[in-house]
Structures are given as C-alpha cells and as structure tokens.
Design a protein around this motif. Structure first.
Motif, PDB file in Angstrom:
ATOM      1  N   LYS A 146      39.707 127.396  85.032  1.00  0.00           N
ATOM      2  CA  LYS A 146      40.245 126.914  86.306  1.00  0.00           C
ATOM      3  C   LYS A 146      39.307 125.970  87.055  1.00  0.00           C
ATOM      4  N   GLY A 147      38.034 125.972  86.684  1.00  0.00           N
ATOM      5  CA  GLY A 147      37.075 125.150  87.409  1.00  0.00           C
ATOM      6  C   GLY A 147      36.408 125.891  88.548  1.00  0.00           C
ATOM      7  N   THR A 148      37.082 126.906  89.058  1.00  0.00           N
ATOM      8  CA  THR A 148      36.561 127.756  90.126  1.00  0.00           C
ATOM      9  C   THR A 148      36.797 129.206  89.736  1.00  0.00           C
TER      10      THR A 148
ATOM     11  N   LEU B 269      31.210 134.615  96.232  1.00  0.00           N
ATOM     12  CA  LEU B 269      31.418 133.388  97.006  1.00  0.00           C
ATOM     13  C   LEU B 269      30.151 132.532  97.018  1.00  0.00           C
ATOM     14  N   ASP B 270      28.996 133.193  97.098  1.00  0.00           N
ATOM     15  CA  ASP B 270      27.726 132.451  97.033  1.00  0.00           C
ATOM     16  C   ASP B 270      27.574 131.795  95.660  1.00  0.00           C
ATOM     17  N   LEU B 271      27.942 132.555  94.623  1.00  0.00           N
ATOM     18  CA  LEU B 271      27.854 132.008  93.272  1.00  0.00           C
ATOM     19  C   LEU B 271      28.807 130.825  93.110  1.00  0.00           C
ATOM     20  N   ALA B 272      30.019 130.979  93.643  1.00  0.00           N
ATOM     21  CA  ALA B 272      31.001 129.899  93.544  1.00  0.00           C
ATOM     22  C   ALA B 272      30.517 128.647  94.301  1.00  0.00           C
ATOM     23  N   LYS B 273      29.847 128.885  95.426  1.00  0.00           N
ATOM     24  CA  LYS B 273      29.311 127.759  96.199  1.00  0.00           C
ATOM     25  C   LYS B 273      28.237 127.022  95.409  1.00  0.00           C
TER      26      LYS B 273
ATOM     27  N   LEU C 156      26.625 122.494  91.757  1.00  0.00           N
ATOM     28  CA  LEU C 156      26.199 122.066  90.429  1.00  0.00           C
ATOM     29  C   LEU C 156      27.235 121.148  89.785  1.00  0.00           C
ATOM     30  N   HIS C 157      28.506 121.447  90.019  1.00  0.00           N
ATOM     31  CA  HIS C 157      29.579 120.600  89.504  1.00  0.00           C
ATOM     32  C   HIS C 157      29.531 119.227  90.167  1.00  0.00           C
ATOM     33  N   ARG C 158      29.288 119.209  91.466  1.00  0.00           N
ATOM     34  CA  ARG C 158      29.194 117.924  92.170  1.00  0.00           C
ATOM     35  C   ARG C 158      28.006 117.106  91.666  1.00  0.00           C
ATOM     36  N   VAL C 159      26.905 117.795  91.387  1.00  0.00           N
ATOM     37  CA  VAL C 159      25.731 117.103  90.865  1.00  0.00           C
ATOM     38  C   VAL C 159      26.046 116.488  89.501  1.00  0.00           C
ATOM     39  N   ALA C 160      26.704 117.265  88.639  1.00  0.00           N
ATOM     40  CA  ALA C 160      27.064 116.752  87.310  1.00  0.00           C
ATOM     41  C   ALA C 160      28.030 115.573  87.424  1.00  0.00           C
ATOM     42  N   HIS C 161      28.973 115.694  88.355  1.00  0.00           N
ATOM     43  CA  HIS C 161      29.931 114.594  88.568  1.00  0.00           C
ATOM     44  C   HIS C 161      29.215 113.351  89.080  1.00  0.00           C
ATOM     45  N   ARG C 162      28.264 113.568  89.971  1.00  0.00           N
ATOM     46  CA  ARG C 162      27.482 112.454  90.512  1.00  0.00           C
ATOM     47  C   ARG C 162      26.686 111.757  89.412  1.00  0.00           C
ATOM     48  N   ARG C 163      26.128 112.541  88.488  1.00  0.00           N
ATOM     49  CA  ARG C 163      25.391 111.946  87.374  1.00  0.00           C
ATOM     50  C   ARG C 163      26.283 111.007  86.553  1.00  0.00           C
ATOM     51  N   ARG C 164      27.527 111.437  86.350  1.00  0.00           N
ATOM     52  CA  ARG C 164      28.432 110.660  85.491  1.00  0.00           C
ATOM     53  C   ARG C 164      29.015 109.454  86.205  1.00  0.00           C
ATOM     54  N   THR C 165      29.135 109.540  87.524  1.00  0.00           N
ATOM     55  CA  THR C 165      29.914 108.519  88.238  1.00  0.00           C
ATOM     56  C   THR C 165      29.111 107.733  89.260  1.00  0.00           C
TER      57      THR C 165
ATOM     58  N   ASP D  54      19.489 120.193  91.073  1.00  0.00           N
ATOM     59  CA  ASP D  54      19.921 120.947  89.899  1.00  0.00           C
ATOM     60  C   ASP D  54      18.978 122.108  89.619  1.00  0.00           C
ATOM     61  N   ALA D  55      17.698 121.839  89.658  1.00  0.00           N
ATOM     62  CA  ALA D  55      16.705 122.876  89.352  1.00  0.00           C
ATOM     63  C   ALA D  55      16.746 123.998  90.384  1.00  0.00           C
ATOM     64  N   ARG D  56      16.842 123.630  91.662  1.00  0.00           N
ATOM     65  CA  ARG D  56      16.878 124.639  92.720  1.00  0.00           C
ATOM     66  C   ARG D  56      18.115 125.519  92.591  1.00  0.00           C
ATOM     67  N   ARG D  57      19.251 124.882  92.383  1.00  0.00           N
ATOM     68  CA  ARG D  57      20.491 125.649  92.299  1.00  0.00           C
ATOM     69  C   ARG D  57      20.536 126.501  91.033  1.00  0.00           C
ATOM     70  N   ALA D  58      19.924 126.019  89.954  1.00  0.00           N
ATOM     71  CA  ALA D  58      19.892 126.802  88.718  1.00  0.00           C
ATOM     72  C   ALA D  58      19.105 128.090  88.931  1.00  0.00           C
ATOM     73  N   VAL D  59      18.004 127.985  89.647  1.00  0.00           N
ATOM     74  CA  VAL D  59      17.200 129.179  89.960  1.00  0.00           C
ATOM     75  C   VAL D  59      18.002 130.118  90.861  1.00  0.00           C
ATOM     76  N   GLU D  60      18.650 129.535  91.866  1.00  0.00           N
ATOM     77  CA  GLU D  60      19.454 130.341  92.783  1.00  0.00           C
ATOM     78  C   GLU D  60      20.580 131.039  92.041  1.00  0.00           C
ATOM     79  N   ARG D  61      21.204 130.309  91.133  1.00  0.00           N
ATOM     80  CA  ARG D  61      22.329 130.874  90.378  1.00  0.00           C
ATOM     81  C   ARG D  61      21.856 132.038  89.493  1.00  0.00           C
ATOM     82  N   LYS D  62      20.705 131.847  88.864  1.00  0.00           N
ATOM     83  CA  LYS D  62      20.173 132.909  88.004  1.00  0.00           C
ATOM     84  C   LYS D  62      19.948 134.186  88.791  1.00  0.00           C
ATOM     85  N   GLY D  63      19.437 134.055  90.005  1.00  0.00           N
ATOM     86  CA  GLY D  63      19.209 135.219  90.839  1.00  0.00           C
ATOM     87  C   GLY D  63      20.505 135.902  91.246  1.00  0.00           C
ATOM     88  N   LEU D  64      21.511 135.097  91.597  1.00  0.00           N
ATOM     89  CA  LEU D  64      22.807 135.655  91.988  1.00  0.00           C
ATOM     90  C   LEU D  64      23.465 136.396  90.833  1.00  0.00           C
ATOM     91  N   VAL D  65      23.446 135.807  89.657  1.00  0.00           N
ATOM     92  CA  VAL D  65      24.067 136.427  88.482  1.00  0.00           C
ATOM     93  C   VAL D  65      23.367 137.736  88.131  1.00  0.00           C
TER      94      VAL D  65
END
Length: 245
Positions: free
Chosen positions: A192-194, A12-16, A21-30, A163-174
C-alpha cells in the motif's frame, strides 16, 4: 492480532519516519538537478562535436597551406635554376627559348598557387576565429555543468544526512515494537505504500476517506488492544482520542 495501544501509537512514529524516507528517495530520483545535468551533458557532447569539427577543418587547411607552400618553394627553386642557366650564358639559342618559355609557365603556375594559398590562409583565419568561438561555447557549458553537478552533490549530501538519521531512528522504533506487529505493518506498507495511519475525526489518515457508520461501530466496540485496519485501503488504523469514536 493484539498489540498494546501504546505500541500501536508508536506505529505512527514509524510511519512518519518511513514517509520521510520515501520522500528522500523520491527526491533523489526526481531532483531538478538531474534533468539539468542530463541536458547539459548532451549540450557538452554537442559542443565537443562542434569543436572537433572546426578543429578538423582547421587541420585540413593547415595541411593544404603547407602543401601549397611546398609547391611554391619548388616552383621558385625551378625558376632560380632556370635564371642561373640563362644568366650563365652557357646555353644555346634554342635552350634559351625553352628556358624563357618554362619561366613564363612557372610564373603562371606560381601565381595560381599563391592565389590558392592566399585563399586558404583567409579561410584558415576565419576558421581559427570559429575554433576560438566554439571552444568558448564549450567552456561555458562545461562551467554550467560543473555548477549543476556541485548543486546535485550538495543536495545528495543533505539527503544522505537525513537518510542516515532516519534510518537510525527507524531501527530504534522497530526494535521497540512487537515482531508480529512490525511484520504486519511491513507487509501492508509493501503493498500500500503506507503501513499505518491515524484515525482522526472518523477519517482514515492514509486514504482520507470517512468511514461509514457500520465500520465505525465495529471500531468503537473493538478492544483497545485489537489491531484494526481501514475497510477502504487496508492500512492499520491507530485509534486515539482524536478518532471521533
């Protein structure tokens, strides 16, 4: 597949993190600044074309004015020469008549050229004002474009930090999760996206659908370390005390 309940909850933490990260990518595009910049860039090009057009007209009028001034000077030089000949008294009667006729012709020609020059000068003055106006318009739009680009760059810098903070957090969770569980999560997330969601009050946190009694019964009897999935959307369902089983 088996996985300890604690590991499943960490999904659940990873999904969060992945959702952010998905919202950040969407924000970059839109981000609205992108559309604003595109519109302003089109406006700048249009203003630049307008400036070039009036500057070209001004240049043409400058050329016409110089040509007319040259022709007028040539006519005046011819008039001066003819007057010197007349004043010198060294020409015959027939030549005097011819010179006088030529002087009249030259005077008319000079008058026409001077009228044309005056018209060109008036038009050039009006175009000069138009050039100044068009340049002011261009400068105003360029200023707006610079402001929009600045706001875009600031927003992107903020997103880069997230993005950078969450990438580090994600690496630790994985790294803390079983490889097999992560592989399943990633496959589901790709399609599925999730990848995982909390089962809360008998409702899937991903598709928000309430599961039927039969499925709930199966989930209720499944071992706590059994990795279960939503019968509706296929994501990994994480069971907790909030699940209502």
């Amino acid at each position: 597949m088996k996985a300890q309940p604690a590991a499943q909850r960490r999904l659940l933490d990873l999904a969060k993190v992945d959702a952010e990260l998905h919202r950040v990518a969407h924000r970059r595009r839109t981000m609205p600044e992108l559309a604003e910049i595109a519109e302003l860039e089109r406006a700048v090009r249009a203003r630049q074309d307008a400036v070039i057009a009036v500057e070209t007209t001004h240049s043409d009028l400058d050329r016409d004015a110089r040509r007319l001034e040259t022709e007028i000077e040539q006519v005046r030089a011819r008039e001066d020469r003819d007057r010197r000949l007349l004043d010198g008294g060294a020409v015959g009667a027939k030549q005097v008549v011819d010179l006088q006729h030529e002087l009249e012709t030259l005077a008319r020609r000079r008058g026409v050229l001077e009228d044309e020059l005056l018209e060109v000068m008036e038009r050039r003055e009006a175009v000069e004002q138009d050039v100044a106006h068009r340049r002011e318009e261009l400068a105003a739009v360029e200023e707006k474009l610079g402001d929009a680009r600045g706001r875009r760059d600031e927003a992107l810098a903020d997103l880069d930090v997230i993005d950078a903070r969450r990438a580090v957090e994600r690496k630790g969770l994985v790294a803390a999760l079983p490889d097999e569980l992560v592989s399943l999560y990633e496959r589901i997330r790709t399609h599925k996206g999730t990848g995982a969601a909390l089962l809360r009050s008998r409702r899937c946190g991903a598709c928000q659908l309430e599961l039927d009694r039969t499925v709930l019964g199966e989930l209720r009897t499944a071992a706590s370390d059994e990795v279960v999935r939503c019968s509706e959307c296929g994501v990994i369902l994480v069971r907790t005390g909030e699940s209502g089983l």
